[in-house]
Design an enzyme around this catalytic site. Sequence first.
Site: not given
Ligand SMILES: O=c1ccn([C@@H]2O[C@H](COP(=O)(O)OP(=O)(O)O[C@H]3OC[C@@H](O)[C@H](O)[C@H]3O)[C@@H](O)[C@H]2O)c(=O)[nH]1
Length: 395
Positions: A206, A125
Site C-alpha cells: 500500500y 474508455y
Molecule cells: O483493533 C484495532 C485496530 C487498529 N489498532 C491500532 O490503531 C492504529 C490505527 O490503525 P488503523 O488500522 O485504523 O489505521 P492505520 O493508521 O494503521 O492505517 C491507515 O492509515 C491511513 C489511511 O491511508 C488508511 O486508512 C490506513 O492505512 C494502529 O496503531 C493500529 O495498530 C488497534 O489498536 N486495534
Amino acid sequence: MKETYVSVWGNLVTVRSLQEEKEQGIEGKIEEAIAPLKEKIREIETSISQKYPPVKFLSEKDRKRILITGGAGFVGSHLADKLMMDGHEVTVVDNFFTGRKRNVEHWIGHENFELINHDVVEPLYIEVDQIYHLASPASPPNYMYNPIKTLKTNTIGTLNMLGLAKRVGARLLLASTSEVYGDPEVHPQREDYWGHVNPIGPRACYDEGKRVAETMCYAYMKQEGVEVRVARIFNTFGPRMHMNDGRVVSNFILQALQGEGLTVYGSGSQTRSFQYVSDLVNGLVVLMNNNVSSPVNVGNPEEHTILEFAKLIRGLVGSRSEILSLPEAQDDPQRRNPDISKAKLLLGWEPVVPLEEGLNKTIDYFRKELEYQANNQYIPKPKPARTKKGRLRHI
Ligand SMILES: O=c1ccn([C@@H]2O[C@H](COP(=O)(O)OP(=O)(O)O[C@H]3OC[C@@H](O)[C@H](O)[C@H]3O)[C@@H](O)[C@H]2O)c(=O)[nH]1
C-alpha cells in the site's frame, strides 16, 4: 345513451335497454377492479419522483462529467453524494472488493448517475472532465489480504486512469495517503517530508503502491501535461465504513456496542489523528477545483493515543467492555499527525467536525448496522490486523 320513458303511477321514469344495463354493469365492475391498481401506480409514480436526495440544477457550462474510481466505497460514496447533490454527472466505477452497491443504491436510476462494475486494473474508455481516483483497499487487513492485487490496483490502475486523463484532457485527483510518510521520524508531518517506509514490510504494497502512484502523477504532469492533484489523506472515519473493515474506529465501536473487549494493538501509546468523512470530502472537492498541483495533507490535526481513543469510544457508547492488549502490529507507525498549514493557506480548507460529534454519528450508524445484520442473521467479527507473535493481555 338512448333513454325510454315509461309512466309508473303517473310519474315518468327513464328505462335503459337491457343491453345498456349489462354494459354499464361490466364497466362498473372493471372500474372497481382496477381502482386499487390505479392507486398503486399513482403511489409508485410519486415515490419515484421523490426517491432521490435533492439535486441542484447546474447549467451546461458549470455541470461536469465526473468519474469516481472506488466510488462505491466508504469515502467514494460520500464523495458521490456531494458531487451528485452539487448537480454534476457522476460515474462510479468499482470492482466491489471492498465497495458495496448499498452505499450508492440511493442514486441508481437517476439520470445524472451511472454505476459501472469495473476493475481499474483493466483500461477504461469513457468521456469525463474530472477523475477522482480512489480505487484501492485502504484498511491494513484488506490491503495486506492480497498484496499483489493492492500493488496492481495502485500501479496499473493509476497508469490506466492517468492514460484516460491524458486521452480525454481530464484533471485527475489521486487519493494518496499519510502512509507515504511510513513510520515518520518527523512530527507533525509536512508535505515536504520524504517519509520512512519499509519497502519490503507487510504494509509496503500500500505505502509503496501509493508512493509510486504519486510518482506516476507527476511524470504524466511533466511529460504529458496532465493536470493532477494529490491529496495525502490521514485517518478518516464515518458512516458506511464496512463492519469488516478492520480499522481501529470500526473495530472499537463494534466491540464496545457488542460488549466485547476493545483490542488495542501494542502498548496503545501510538498516536493517530482522526478526521470525519464529510471534512475529507469537502477537502477533496476544494483541492480538485483549485490550482495547487503539489501534494496536500488532508486530515484533522487533533492527535490522540490509541489507548485514549479506546477509552473515549467506550465512554461514548456507554459500554463496560474491557480494554485488551494484543501484540503490536508489524511496522505500525508510532506517531501520526498532519501539518495542515498548506491546506489552510492555499485552499482555505480545514476540518470543522469535532471528533466526538463525528464519533456519535458513526456509533449510531453501526448500531443500526448491527440491527440490520441481526435481522439478516449475520454478524461479522472485526478482522484482526497482522500482528507480531505474542499473547493477549488485559490492560
Ligand atoms: O483493533 C484495532 C485496530 C487498529 N489498532 C491500532 O490503531 C492504529 C490505527 O490503525 P488503523 O488500522 O485504523 O489505521 P492505520 O493508521 O494503521 O492505517 C491507515 O492509515 C491511513 C489511511 O491511508 C488508511 O486508512 C490506513 O492505512 C494502529 O496503531 C493500529 O495498530 C488497534 O489498536 N486495534
